[in-house]
Design an enzyme around this catalytic site. Structure first.
Site, PDB file in Angstrom:
ATOM      1  N   HIS A 149       0.869  -1.170   0.000  1.00 31.19           N
ATOM      2  CA  HIS A 149       0.000   0.000   0.000  1.00 31.19           C
ATOM      3  C   HIS A 149       0.915   1.232   0.000  1.00 31.19           C
ATOM      4  O   HIS A 149       2.042   1.157   0.518  1.00 31.19           O
ATOM      5  CB  HIS A 149      -0.858  -0.039   1.270  1.00 31.19           C
ATOM      6  N   ASP A 164       3.066  -4.637   7.525  1.00 29.21           N
ATOM      7  CA  ASP A 164       1.853  -3.834   7.439  1.00 29.21           C
ATOM      8  C   ASP A 164       0.666  -4.783   7.630  1.00 29.21           C
ATOM      9  O   ASP A 164       0.290  -5.518   6.719  1.00 29.21           O
ATOM     10  CB  ASP A 164       1.797  -3.133   6.077  1.00 29.21           C
ATOM     11  N   GLN A 182      -4.578  -4.978   6.910  1.00 30.28           N
ATOM     12  CA  GLN A 182      -5.653  -5.830   6.373  1.00 30.28           C
ATOM     13  C   GLN A 182      -5.640  -7.232   6.963  1.00 30.28           C
ATOM     14  O   GLN A 182      -6.474  -8.053   6.589  1.00 30.28           O
ATOM     15  CB  GLN A 182      -5.552  -5.924   4.838  1.00 30.28           C
ATOM     16  N   LYS A 190     -10.077  -0.171  10.998  1.00 26.52           N
ATOM     17  CA  LYS A 190     -10.411  -1.313  10.134  1.00 26.52           C
ATOM     18  C   LYS A 190     -10.721  -2.539  10.986  1.00 26.52           C
ATOM     19  O   LYS A 190     -10.885  -3.642  10.479  1.00 26.52           O
ATOM     20  CB  LYS A 190      -9.243  -1.638   9.200  1.00 26.52           C
ATOM     21  N   CYS A 246      -5.011   2.750  -3.648  1.00 26.76           N
ATOM     22  CA  CYS A 246      -3.750   3.230  -3.059  1.00 26.76           C
ATOM     23  C   CYS A 246      -2.634   2.189  -3.157  1.00 26.76           C
ATOM     24  O   CYS A 246      -1.841   2.014  -2.202  1.00 26.76           O
ATOM     25  CB  CYS A 246      -3.948   3.644  -1.594  1.00 26.76           C
TER      26      CYS A 246
HETATM   27  N1  C6P Z   1      -6.403   0.906   2.843  1.00 26.14           N
HETATM   28  C1  C6P Z   1      -8.347   0.665   1.430  1.00 26.14           C
HETATM   29  O1  C6P Z   1      -7.732  -0.271   0.927  1.00 26.14           O
HETATM   30  P1  C6P Z   1      -4.850   4.035   7.186  1.00 26.14           P
HETATM   31  O2  C6P Z   1      -5.856   4.648   6.273  1.00 26.14           O
HETATM   32  O3  C6P Z   1      -3.646   4.887   7.355  1.00 26.14           O
HETATM   33  O4  C6P Z   1      -5.388   3.560   8.483  1.00 26.14           O
HETATM   34  O5  C6P Z   1      -4.371   2.690   6.459  1.00 26.14           O
HETATM   35  C2  C6P Z   1      -3.504   2.717   5.382  1.00 26.14           C
HETATM   36  C3  C6P Z   1      -3.334   1.341   4.844  1.00 26.14           C
HETATM   37  C4  C6P Z   1      -2.133   0.705   5.030  1.00 26.14           C
HETATM   38  N2  C6P Z   1      -1.943  -0.547   4.605  1.00 26.14           N
HETATM   39  C5  C6P Z   1      -2.912  -1.237   3.977  1.00 26.14           C
HETATM   40  C6  C6P Z   1      -2.649  -2.637   3.559  1.00 26.14           C
HETATM   41  C7  C6P Z   1      -4.157  -0.638   3.762  1.00 26.14           C
HETATM   42  O6  C6P Z   1      -5.107  -1.334   3.136  1.00 26.14           O
HETATM   43  C8  C6P Z   1      -4.375   0.697   4.183  1.00 26.14           C
HETATM   44  C9  C6P Z   1      -5.673   1.386   3.923  1.00 26.14           C
HETATM   45  C10 C6P Z   1      -7.714   1.441   2.551  1.00 26.14           C
HETATM   46  O7  C6P Z   1      -9.487   0.965   1.065  1.00 26.14           O
HETATM   47  C11 C6P Z   1      -7.686   2.911   2.242  1.00 26.14           C
HETATM   48  S1  C6P Z   1      -6.662   3.279   0.850  1.00 26.14           S
END
Ligand code: C6P
Length: 420
Positions: free
Chosen positions: A135, A212, A215, A238, A378
């Protein structure tokens, strides 16, 4: 395969999504006169009553700043906020709650690694190995460090089904490697990476690891001691927590060695005009007034998940995934991305319908009360590698049902009819 079902899982109690749905007020809503089918959980999940009530109770009964005063309210807020860190530590089996730093989201947690560790510990020529599946949150900070520190980035590819090329990973990790960063589960393809193996490969050459888990942590049991990763980032929002919550796990010795990258109130022990000493962990990394109510409510979210049991959450979502994959793969004129074997993935499914732009598809599904995401998610380098620019994406959670997947299929078929 990264998440291997353990024997205990066979005994996992079965979740009743219909019962669980009663805990989520928003799921009683109708959208365009149809019951809401919320299938955008990879972006953010819904919140159970216990999380919403924790927020309200905090503001009605305990609201005060933390760590700053001796009055009762400040003491209550401080204890509750500290307890939330303890709940998160238990959730991922950290050795100590002091290894948990609360952040605004996963992005901030990953930037903390890049700027508090990477900026000071990496120099020209040092190598960082990342996967092409990252991401942007675990990619852009390292691209910035490449510009600022002259580090070298190595990217590990995926195969055409979106599974990590472990052979390439092994080749990419050399004595020059100082850090290996990997997404645990892809937010585009659902692919689960074998992070335990990745960590072992990195440690073989003395490199650190950042995982990371944005997910994965909401969907499968995570044990940071077993994984032995050095850093792990996740989003609280999430996993049923409020927006504005996320956390970084880091091994205690690293948090002790590193200097924080945000400076100001609460993160210091002493300040003189000559210099500063840092506060104890984890406050050293939580500068300024934190999101106190949200952090406490994240603790409530984590407790809710632990009460259900993460093995049970995974087992329920696995059933949904198998059902959805079978049905989607049988539809003509539909491309499903990512591994087709449910062993290799979680319930995040990107797909495209021939002749229908994903935004149009998402609009038609919305008319049916079905929320899915459409776009590049993203993760543009991954999309480019697999020759996709936009996809529709359905992502499941513990309150979703097979009936909602049937409705998704009907919505897709409606779009196919309309665009024929
Ligand atoms: N993905 C989506 O896929 P935040 O928004 O900072 O809490 O998370 C960022 C992030 C980091 N790593 C992974 C694997 C992610 O999937 C995400 C966030 C969301 O819809 C928003 S782009």
């Amino acid at each position: 395969m990264a998440y291997v079902a353990k024997p205990a899982q066979a005994k996992a109690k079965e979740l009743d999504p219909h019962r669980i749905r009663e805990d989520f007020p928003i799921l009683q809503r109708e959208i365009h006169g149809k019951p809401l089918a919320y299938l955008d959980n990879a972006a953010t999940t819904q919140r159970p009553k216990v999380v919403i009530e924790t927020l309200t109770r905090f503001y009605e009964r305990h609201n005060a700043n933390v760590h700053r005063a001796v009055h009762t309210l400040s003491h209550e807020a401080s204890v509750a906020y500290e307890n939330a860190h303890k709940k998160v530590a238990k959730f991922i089996n950290a050795r100590s709650w002091r290894e948990i730093v609360f952040t605004r989201n996963a992005t901030e947690a990953l930037n903390l690694v890049a700027y508090a560790w990477g900026f000071w510990n990496l120099s020209e020529g040092d190598e960082v190995v990342l996967t092409i599946m990252e991401h942007h949150s675990n990619l852009v900070p390292w691209l910035m460090l490449r510009e600022r520190r002259g580090i070298v980035l190595q990217f590990v590819d995926v195969d055409d089904r979106g599974r990590l090329r472990l052979d390439q990973l092994r080749e990419a990790i050399t004595p020059k490697t100082k850090l290996v960063g990997a997404i645990h589960a892809s937010n585009v393809l659902g692919t689960v990476n074998p992070v335990q193996e990745i960590v072992e490969e990195a440690h073989r050459v003395g490199a650190l690891t950042v995982i990371d888990a944005a997910q994965s942590a909401p969907h499968i049991p995570i044990d940071v001691q077993e994984l032995d990763c050095d850093f792990l980032a996740a989003s609280g929002h999430k996993m049923l927590g409020p927006t504005g919550t996320g956390f970084l796990y880091a091994k205690r010795e690293l948090l002790e060695q590193m200097d924080p990258f945000l400076h100001g109130g609460d993160m210091i022990a002493t300040v003189t005009l000559e210099g500063v000493t840092w506060n104890e962990l984890p406050w050293k990394y939580e500068a300024g007034t934190p999101s106190i109510a949200d952090g406490i409510a994240l603790g409530a979210a984590v407790e809710y998940l632990l009460d259900l049991g993460m093995e049970a959450v995974y087992a329920h979502e696995r059933k949904l995934l198998e059902y959805a994959l079978e049905r989607l793969l049988s539809l003509e004129g539909l491309v499903v991305y990512g591994p087709h074997d449910p062993e290799d993935r979680l319930g995040v499914i990107s797909f495209n319908v021939e002749g229908v732009h994903p935004h149009d598809l998402a609009g038609i599904l919305d008319e049916e009360g079905i929320a899915v995401r459409s776009g590049h998610h993203c993760a543009q380098p991954l999309m480019a590698r697999l020759g996709m620019d936009n996809t529709a994406r359905a992502s499941f959670y513990l309150y979703n049902t097979e009936d909602e997947i049937d409705r998704l299929l009907e919505g897709i078929q409606k779009a196919q009819r309309l665009f024929r």
